[in-house]
Design a protein around this motif. Structure first.
Motif, PDB file in Angstrom:
ATOM      1  N   PRO A  44      -3.227   5.184   8.894  1.00 33.98           N
ATOM      2  CA  PRO A  44      -2.128   5.713   8.067  1.00 33.98           C
ATOM      3  C   PRO A  44      -2.327   5.375   6.587  1.00 33.98           C
ATOM      4  N   GLN A  45      -3.100   6.192   5.915  1.00 32.64           N
ATOM      5  CA  GLN A  45      -3.449   5.948   4.522  1.00 32.64           C
ATOM      6  C   GLN A  45      -2.211   5.801   3.649  1.00 32.64           C
ATOM      7  N   HIS A  46      -1.169   6.530   3.972  1.00 31.72           N
ATOM      8  CA  HIS A  46       0.050   6.506   3.159  1.00 31.72           C
ATOM      9  C   HIS A  46       0.812   5.187   3.274  1.00 31.72           C
ATOM     10  N   VAL A  47       0.367   4.318   4.191  1.00 32.62           N
ATOM     11  CA  VAL A  47       1.001   3.005   4.364  1.00 32.62           C
ATOM     12  C   VAL A  47       0.018   1.864   4.082  1.00 32.62           C
ATOM     13  N   TRP A  48      -1.233   2.035   4.494  1.00 32.89           N
ATOM     14  CA  TRP A  48      -2.191   0.923   4.492  1.00 32.89           C
ATOM     15  C   TRP A  48      -3.103   0.865   3.273  1.00 32.89           C
ATOM     16  N   ASP A  49      -3.152   1.886   2.455  1.00 35.56           N
ATOM     17  CA  ASP A  49      -4.100   1.921   1.333  1.00 35.56           C
ATOM     18  C   ASP A  49      -3.543   1.132   0.160  1.00 35.56           C
ATOM     19  N   LYS A  50      -3.533  -0.193   0.326  1.00 41.80           N
ATOM     20  CA  LYS A  50      -2.982  -1.090  -0.682  1.00 41.80           C
ATOM     21  C   LYS A  50      -3.746  -2.402  -0.618  1.00 41.80           C
ATOM     22  N   THR A  51      -3.536  -3.238  -1.609  1.00 34.44           N
ATOM     23  CA  THR A  51      -4.301  -4.484  -1.689  1.00 34.44           C
ATOM     24  C   THR A  51      -3.421  -5.732  -1.693  1.00 34.44           C
ATOM     25  N   SER A  52      -2.107  -5.571  -1.565  1.00 36.03           N
ATOM     26  CA  SER A  52      -1.201  -6.718  -1.514  1.00 36.03           C
ATOM     27  C   SER A  52       0.130  -6.281  -0.933  1.00 36.03           C
ATOM     28  N   ASP A  53       0.942  -7.245  -0.552  1.00 40.02           N
ATOM     29  CA  ASP A  53       2.257  -6.936   0.005  1.00 40.02           C
ATOM     30  C   ASP A  53       3.102  -6.136  -0.980  1.00 40.02           C
ATOM     31  N   SER A  54       3.056  -6.542  -2.233  1.00 41.63           N
ATOM     32  CA  SER A  54       3.910  -5.911  -3.243  1.00 41.63           C
ATOM     33  C   SER A  54       3.237  -4.733  -3.933  1.00 41.63           C
ATOM     34  N   GLY A  55       1.963  -4.525  -3.657  1.00 42.79           N
ATOM     35  CA  GLY A  55       1.239  -3.452  -4.330  1.00 42.79           C
ATOM     36  C   GLY A  55       1.681  -2.076  -3.849  1.00 42.79           C
ATOM     37  N   SER A  56       1.527  -1.120  -4.719  1.00 45.51           N
ATOM     38  CA  SER A  56       1.880   0.250  -4.356  1.00 45.51           C
ATOM     39  C   SER A  56       0.730   0.894  -3.585  1.00 45.51           C
ATOM     40  N   VAL A  57       1.077   1.861  -2.747  1.00 48.73           N
ATOM     41  CA  VAL A  57       0.072   2.602  -2.000  1.00 48.73           C
ATOM     42  C   VAL A  57      -0.568   3.625  -2.928  1.00 48.73           C
TER      43      VAL A  57
END
Length: 591
Positions: free
Chosen positions: A185-198
């Motif tokens: 699910p790229q729209h959820v998992w493509d991030k680098t931190s908890d607070s980072g935006s997708v």
């Protein structure tokens, strides 16, 4: 097997790998209900992110945990057979170009549990992540996927076109390469931190894709947070995680947005942990689990357990213990074929099957499963080239420069590389001393190791045994641990997600699941040929070489478990030889 049989495809498996079915009674279904499944002893799931490294690459994490929530692009296993299941796959059957160098994939209009469509961007996310982090993917083999993809295009939200570096056998590429792809699910998992935006971090550079992986891998190692981590709440499989503890208690509930044709009717499905097979069987005796197993040592009791039906669960697998060709102390011993042959001669497969496995074991002499029956194991591999023979093992040592001290420790007394000497790198005074780490929880595994230790001592091979939980042994086996130079996690290798039984993921030089670091150019060439040809003779050449060259030490296989299933649980039979769980087909009755 060779006569008149030149070309075989995996379609043959449909007819040749049927698993026995049970009774046909069909009492009235109950509405909903909870079904429980007993985990193997001390074998609890502990990794949820589908891009799984060697230390977590197990049936417990993939086939019986991740796959319930995150479906691979192509689903394999159909009515107890090892074959492509088109109806349960996220995409239509792949279409290959006439020259075999291009494959087109059309996604079905299925959705994630949050209502977002599964798109080609989710496939691209997987491919980009694998390219940047292939050293963390246990199914990776150098030259295989994704190395053999020289171009990828995504012309629309439902289409993926892969250009390959050369022509491959379409069945190999579908069953062993495309089978690896899991849309994420790229729209959820493509991030680098908890607070980072997708965002599109994985598309920016290899470094950004590594940063995304580092974040997701870290989150996956925090098992205690799975319940409330929003990453793991978006799924595409038939089940969602309700609750999970670090000791292996797992509760699933239906994904009400699942797009597939077979939707759960149970209200809940639970995995239940046990530290030993004895503890699990005590619960079976009391009728406390729906789908459990009977330990080998207690199999005579099965007839008295009238609430349960009995069925051995035979997997599409091979069994072995791993030897470490990079171990500082013994790597030069393992590189000597005579030493590996001597060790193999000391494995009493027939004796183990009769006395330890109570007749339920199956012999294993090489890298292709002999059972369930198929056309892929040839006649040579069905006959042991190194039968149990203490005298033969002793002769191999004495003929190659060793002074054998039965009951003690044998020693290299004639070092060198000439005939009759110990071999390259083996020094004078080198002792035949080894360390074996094996998995706890299964009584028969401990019995096998004690029998092996006893037989090894007959030629002066001293084996120091240590035991640890399954997950620890797996991590040590593939993580470069120096705890031992022999590793036995008790389960060998199930051919999944590499369903066509080549050894590209386990025995090729540099392969992600080649934890012992075996390397042989002849094997690499043989393996490569099996990937480009559908001629079964290439598979025969591959398996015959490894049956003789011993990249590991072959052990008898044992059914994944001797299943004990309550007569009130239905829809589970036939059992999947890929050891996958399909509780979406299960239902309960009152009697």
């Amino acid at each position: 097997m060779r006569t008149g049989l030149r070309v075989v495809t995996l379609l043959s498996i449909a007819a040749l790998l049927a698993v026995s079915c049970g009774g046909s009674s069909n009492p009235a279904r109950l509405t909903g209900g909870t079904a429980t499944f007993a985990e193997q002893p001390d074998t609890k799931p502990n990794y949820i992110f589908p891009l799984t490294s060697g230390g977590y690459f197990s049936v417990a994490n993939l086939s019986q945990f991740q796959f319930l929530m995150y479906r691979p692009l192509y689903w394999f296993g159909n009515n107890g057979q090892v074959k492509l299941n088109s109806s349960l796959s996220l995409a239509e059957d792949p279409v290959y170009s006439s020259d075999g160098k291009m494959v087109t994939i059309k996604l079905k209009p299925w959705k994630w549990s949050d209502g977002q469509p599964i798109t080609s961007r989710d496939v691209q996310f997987w491919i980009n992540m694998i390219k940047a982090n292939k050293d963390h993917w246990a199914a990776y083999a150098p030259g295989g996927f994704p190395d053999n993809v020289v171009g990828a295009s995504y012309p629309d939200a439902q289409t993926v076109i892969l250009t390959l570096d050369k022509q491959y056998g379409s069945y190999f590429y579908t069953y062993n390469e495309l089978s690896q792809i899991s849309p994420l699910p790229q729209h959820v998992w493509d991030k680098t931190s908890d607070s980072g935006s997708v965002g599109d971090f994985d598309m920016q550079s290899e470094a950004s894709a590594k940063a995304v992986y580092k974040y997701l891998d870290g989150q996956s190692k925090s098992v205690g947070t799975y319940d409330n981590n929003p990453l793991w709440q978006v799924v595409d499989g038939p089940w969602k995680l309700k609750h999970m503890t670090t000791d292996g208690n797992v509760q699933f509930v239906p994904n009400t947005s699942y797009s597939g044709p077979v939707k759960p009717t149970l209200a809940e499905f639970d995995l239940v942990p046990y530290t030993t097979d004895t503890a699990e069987f005590n619960v079976v005796r009391s009728g406390g689990v729906d789908y459990g197993y009977i330990p080998t040592q207690d199999v005579a009791e099965r007839g008295a357990l009238t609430k349960y039906g009995f069925q051995p669960w035979v997997g599409w697998s091979i069994n072995y213990f791993q030897i470490n060709f990079t171990n500082d102390q013994n790597k030069n011993l393992y590189k000597q074929l005579y030493m590996r042959q001597a060790i193999q001669h000391l494995i009493d497969q027939d004796g183990w099957i009769k006395n330890i496995l109570k007749g339920y074991g199956l012999p294993d002499y090489g890298p292709v499963p002999i059972q369930p029956p198929s056309s892929f194991a040839d006649d040579f591999e069905k006959h042991n080239p190194y039968p149990y023979d203490v005298s033969a093992a002793k002769k191999l040592l004495t003929d190659n420069g060793w002074t054998v001290n039965a009951g003690g420790v044998s020693t290299c007394t004639n070092p060198g590389t000439a005939s009759g000497q110990c071999g390259d790198g083996v020094k004078a005074g080198q002792k035949a001393q080894f360390k074996m780490e094996y998995a706890t929880g299964l009584v028969y595994v401990g019995q096998e190791m004690q029998a092996m230790k006893s037989d090894f001592s007959k030629v002066g091979m001293d084996v120091a045994l240590s035991e640890a939980p399954f997950n620890t042994v797996i991590t040590d086996s593939f993580g470069g641990s120096t705890v031992a130079d022999m590793d036995y996690w008790g389960g060998g290798w199930i051919f999944a997600p590499d369903y066509y039984p080549t050894g590209d993921e386990i025995f090729s030089t540099g392969a992600g699941s080649n934890g012992g670091a075996y390397s042989n150019p002849t094997n690499d060439a043989n393996t490569a040929t099996t990937t480009t040809s559908s001629d079964v003779n290439t598979l025969y050449a591959y398996q015959d070489f490894l049956a003789k060259d011993l990249p590991v030490i072959w052990l008898p296989t044992f059914p994944a478990q001797l299943s004990m299933v309550k007569k009130t649980l239905h829809g589970w039979d036939p059992q999947d030889p890929l050891l996958q769980l399909n509780p979406e087909t299960w239902y309960l009755t009152a009697s």
